[in-house]
Design a protein around this motif. Structure first.
Motif, PDB file in Angstrom:
ATOM      1  N   PHE A 171       0.884  -1.267  -0.005  1.00  0.00           N
ATOM      2  CA  PHE A 171      -0.072  -0.180  -0.086  1.00  0.00           C
ATOM      3  C   PHE A 171       0.819   1.392  -0.030  1.00  0.00           C
ATOM      4  O   PHE A 171       0.591   2.227  -0.649  1.00  0.00           O
ATOM      5  CB  PHE A 171      -0.803  -0.103   1.298  1.00  0.00           C
ATOM      6  CG  PHE A 171      -1.983   0.851   1.112  1.00  0.00           C
ATOM      7  CD1 PHE A 171      -2.974   0.992  -0.109  1.00  0.00           C
ATOM      8  CD2 PHE A 171      -2.314   1.775   2.210  1.00  0.00           C
ATOM      9  CE1 PHE A 171      -4.026   2.026   0.010  1.00  0.00           C
ATOM     10  CE2 PHE A 171      -3.313   2.854   2.167  1.00  0.00           C
ATOM     11  CZ  PHE A 171      -4.178   2.851   0.897  1.00  0.00           C
ATOM     12  N   GLY A 172       2.013   1.045   0.743  1.00  0.00           N
ATOM     13  CA  GLY A 172       2.959   2.306   0.426  1.00  0.00           C
ATOM     14  C   GLY A 172       3.590   2.620  -0.781  1.00  0.00           C
ATOM     15  O   GLY A 172       3.728   3.655  -1.125  1.00  0.00           O
ATOM     16  N   ASP A 173       3.862   1.564  -1.635  1.00  0.00           N
ATOM     17  CA  ASP A 173       4.406   1.719  -2.785  1.00  0.00           C
ATOM     18  C   ASP A 173       3.195   2.367  -3.820  1.00  0.00           C
ATOM     19  O   ASP A 173       3.307   3.289  -4.327  1.00  0.00           O
ATOM     20  CB  ASP A 173       4.630   0.335  -3.626  1.00  0.00           C
ATOM     21  CG  ASP A 173       5.796  -0.422  -3.186  1.00  0.00           C
ATOM     22  OD1 ASP A 173       6.582   0.273  -2.507  1.00  0.00           O
ATOM     23  OD2 ASP A 173       6.188  -1.335  -3.426  1.00  0.00           O
ATOM     24  N   PHE A 174       1.895   1.943  -3.448  1.00  0.00           N
ATOM     25  CA  PHE A 174       0.789   2.490  -4.169  1.00  0.00           C
ATOM     26  C   PHE A 174       0.659   4.072  -3.859  1.00  0.00           C
ATOM     27  O   PHE A 174       0.660   4.893  -4.627  1.00  0.00           O
ATOM     28  CB  PHE A 174      -0.572   1.932  -3.768  1.00  0.00           C
ATOM     29  CG  PHE A 174      -1.657   2.531  -4.051  1.00  0.00           C
ATOM     30  CD1 PHE A 174      -2.252   2.477  -5.404  1.00  0.00           C
ATOM     31  CD2 PHE A 174      -2.224   3.310  -3.137  1.00  0.00           C
ATOM     32  CE1 PHE A 174      -3.376   3.465  -5.829  1.00  0.00           C
ATOM     33  CE2 PHE A 174      -3.572   3.859  -3.516  1.00  0.00           C
ATOM     34  CZ  PHE A 174      -4.112   3.911  -4.773  1.00  0.00           C
ATOM     35  N   LEU A 175       0.880   4.440  -2.602  1.00  0.00           N
ATOM     36  CA  LEU A 175       0.726   5.729  -2.138  1.00  0.00           C
ATOM     37  C   LEU A 175       2.060   6.754  -2.858  1.00  0.00           C
ATOM     38  O   LEU A 175       1.615   7.671  -3.106  1.00  0.00           O
ATOM     39  CB  LEU A 175       0.492   5.784  -0.722  1.00  0.00           C
ATOM     40  CG  LEU A 175      -0.780   5.488  -0.242  1.00  0.00           C
ATOM     41  CD1 LEU A 175      -0.554   5.425   1.549  1.00  0.00           C
ATOM     42  CD2 LEU A 175      -1.939   6.176  -0.558  1.00  0.00           C
ATOM     43  N   THR A 176       3.224   6.094  -2.741  1.00  0.00           N
ATOM     44  CA  THR A 176       4.498   6.683  -3.186  1.00  0.00           C
ATOM     45  C   THR A 176       4.346   6.984  -4.760  1.00  0.00           C
ATOM     46  O   THR A 176       4.592   7.895  -5.108  1.00  0.00           O
ATOM     47  CB  THR A 176       5.408   6.456  -2.381  1.00  0.00           C
ATOM     48  OG1 THR A 176       5.490   5.034  -2.446  1.00  0.00           O
ATOM     49  CG2 THR A 176       5.598   6.733  -0.989  1.00  0.00           C
ATOM     50  N   ALA A 177       4.338   5.705  -5.358  1.00  0.00           N
ATOM     51  CA  ALA A 177       4.409   5.695  -6.794  1.00  0.00           C
ATOM     52  C   ALA A 177       3.381   6.735  -7.304  1.00  0.00           C
ATOM     53  O   ALA A 177       3.985   7.414  -8.486  1.00  0.00           O
ATOM     54  CB  ALA A 177       3.995   4.302  -7.219  1.00  0.00           C
ATOM     55  N   PHE A 178       2.347   6.865  -6.739  1.00  0.00           N
ATOM     56  CA  PHE A 178       1.143   7.792  -7.637  1.00  0.00           C
ATOM     57  C   PHE A 178       1.103   9.069  -6.759  1.00  0.00           C
ATOM     58  O   PHE A 178       0.333   9.999  -7.149  1.00  0.00           O
ATOM     59  CB  PHE A 178      -0.154   7.169  -7.683  1.00  0.00           C
ATOM     60  CG  PHE A 178      -0.164   5.939  -8.400  1.00  0.00           C
ATOM     61  CD1 PHE A 178      -0.336   5.833 -10.042  1.00  0.00           C
ATOM     62  CD2 PHE A 178      -0.176   4.331  -8.062  1.00  0.00           C
ATOM     63  CE1 PHE A 178       0.027   4.673 -10.573  1.00  0.00           C
ATOM     64  CE2 PHE A 178      -0.396   3.418  -8.728  1.00  0.00           C
ATOM     65  CZ  PHE A 178      -0.357   3.738  -9.978  1.00  0.00           C
ATOM     66  N   ASP A 179       2.265   9.221  -6.022  1.00  0.00           N
ATOM     67  CA  ASP A 179       2.316  10.773  -5.455  1.00  0.00           C
ATOM     68  C   ASP A 179       1.121  11.077  -4.623  1.00  0.00           C
ATOM     69  O   ASP A 179       0.548  12.174  -4.978  1.00  0.00           O
ATOM     70  CB  ASP A 179       2.740  11.768  -6.508  1.00  0.00           C
ATOM     71  CG  ASP A 179       3.217  13.017  -5.858  1.00  0.00           C
ATOM     72  OD1 ASP A 179       3.582  12.974  -4.473  1.00  0.00           O
ATOM     73  OD2 ASP A 179       3.006  14.312  -6.365  1.00  0.00           O
ATOM     74  N   LEU A 180       0.406  10.105  -4.006  1.00  0.00           N
ATOM     75  CA  LEU A 180      -0.566  10.422  -3.373  1.00  0.00           C
ATOM     76  C   LEU A 180      -0.640  11.127  -1.716  1.00  0.00           C
ATOM     77  O   LEU A 180      -1.635  11.372  -1.270  1.00  0.00           O
ATOM     78  CB  LEU A 180      -1.635   9.057  -3.227  1.00  0.00           C
ATOM     79  CG  LEU A 180      -1.843   8.498  -4.689  1.00  0.00           C
ATOM     80  CD1 LEU A 180      -2.358   7.088  -4.553  1.00  0.00           C
ATOM     81  CD2 LEU A 180      -2.619   9.397  -5.484  1.00  0.00           C
ATOM     82  N   ILE A 181       0.367  10.877  -1.228  1.00  0.00           N
ATOM     83  CA  ILE A 181       0.500  11.287   0.282  1.00  0.00           C
ATOM     84  C   ILE A 181       0.822  12.709   0.069  1.00  0.00           C
ATOM     85  O   ILE A 181       1.816  13.406  -0.642  1.00  0.00           O
ATOM     86  CB  ILE A 181       1.804  10.932   0.814  1.00  0.00           C
ATOM     87  CG1 ILE A 181       1.635   9.050   0.702  1.00  0.00           C
ATOM     88  CG2 ILE A 181       1.950  11.349   2.180  1.00  0.00           C
ATOM     89  CD1 ILE A 181       2.738   8.424   1.404  1.00  0.00           C
ATOM     90  N   PRO A 182      -0.134  13.702   0.883  1.00  0.00           N
ATOM     91  CA  PRO A 182      -0.065  15.153   0.801  1.00  0.00           C
ATOM     92  C   PRO A 182       1.404  15.434   1.343  1.00  0.00           C
ATOM     93  O   PRO A 182       1.637  14.922   2.471  1.00  0.00           O
ATOM     94  CB  PRO A 182      -1.138  15.753   1.695  1.00  0.00           C
ATOM     95  CG  PRO A 182      -1.952  14.322   1.897  1.00  0.00           C
ATOM     96  CD  PRO A 182      -1.281  13.238   1.613  1.00  0.00           C
TER      97      PRO A 182
END
Ligand SMILES: Nc1nc2c(c(=O)[nH]1)N[C@H]1C(S)=C(S)[C@@H](COP(=O)(O)O)O[C@H]1N2
Ligand SMILES: [Mo]
Length: 259
Positions: free
Chosen positions: A157-168
């Motif tokens: 899930f961390g890869d998902f959030l970082t790869a798509f630049d989703l973490i504000p």
């Protein structure tokens, strides 16, 4: 890929909120050290305390003590034990909150991501293929007291959030509220738990595509959390500055639900 959606049938008996509440209440006594106090007088005193989130104050305080102890003992980065693949077995379907007969087909499924001050994002499931696939075999634990070793497949899930630049970028936005398409089930997490290396955005179980009952097309699995946080039919992620309540914390559950 379209998965058939069998009639889910009646909700399982195991989902009974009152029974789960009683279990959690016993847990908070034991882990919070309140058991040592004992006696009817103590019980009366506990019952008479001001309520917080629907539980008498000291029960809620017990949950919060659990969380502090949990964090101190196991930090957000501790790894759950992994098992040999040969030990993985079947898991019962437990909980249909957020299910509906007309969930979008996998080909149309997207995860919507919202954060204050940012335009909303939609990541279609097809885009996930860009991420490294992982499989993780660990013990899945329900707060009702049962557990199973299961092999989960998908993406970190961390890869998902970082790869798509989703973490504000704003560090204040460190809570996540995860929801099903109709909002019928929600799970709240802190950012370190969401980005824990074993937290998976999962689309496969024991080497086969996830079945509808287990959360197809995508669910979360977090070996460092009880089952309640492992939301099925995940379709929305909201970043928030304040700790949100979720389906089970609104019914008196421990917010942290850590293992
Ligand atoms: N959408 C949704 N996710 C959910 C639930 C639910 O009712 N609805 N139940 C939770 C609980 S309490 C458990 S133990 C696990 C069970 O997962 P399983 O049905 O794949 O065994 O899902 C969790 N995720
Ligand atoms: Mo559960």
């Amino acid at each position: 890929m379209t998965t058939p959606r069998p009639d889910p049938g009646p909700p399982p008996e195991g989902g009974d909120a009152a029974r789960e509440m009683r279990r959690m209440t016993r847990r908070s006594f034991a882990a919070g050290g309140l058991a040592a106090l004992g006696g009817f007088g103590t019980w009366k005193w506990l019952q008479s305390r001001p309520a917080a989130d629907g539980l008498p104050g000291p029960f809620r305080a017990g949950h919060e003590l659990n969380e502090r102890v949990g964090r101190a003992l196991f930090s957000d980065r501790h790894l759950a034990p992994e098992f040999d693949r040969s030990l993985a077995g079947d898991l019962r379907v437990n909980g249909w909150h957020g299910w509906s007969d007309d969930l979008p087909a996998a080909a149309d499924w997207a995860i919507e991501v919202e954060a204050p001050g940012r335009p909303p994002r939609r990541v279609g499931l097809g885009e996930l293929a860009a991420l490294p696939r992982v499989e993780s075999v660990f013990e899945f634990k329900c707060i009702e007291g049962w557990s199973r070793v299961v092999a989960w497949g998908g993406y970190r899930f961390g890869d998902f959030l970082t790869a798509f630049d989703l973490i504000p970028a704003d560090p204040a936005l460190r809570y996540l509220l995860l929801s099903t398409p109709d909002g019928g089930y929600t799970a709240a997490l802190d950012l370190p738990s969401a980005t824990h290396p074993q937290s998976l955005l999962c689309d496969a179980m024991n080497g086969a595509p996830l079945t509808p009952g287990h959360g197809a097309p995508v669910r979360l699995v977090l070996p460092v959390k009880y089952g309640v946080k492992n939301i099925k039919w995940l379709s929305k992620v909201q970043f928030l500055a304040a700790r949100p309540t979720d389906y089970w914390t609104a019914r008196g559950y421990d917010w942290y639900a850590g293992l």
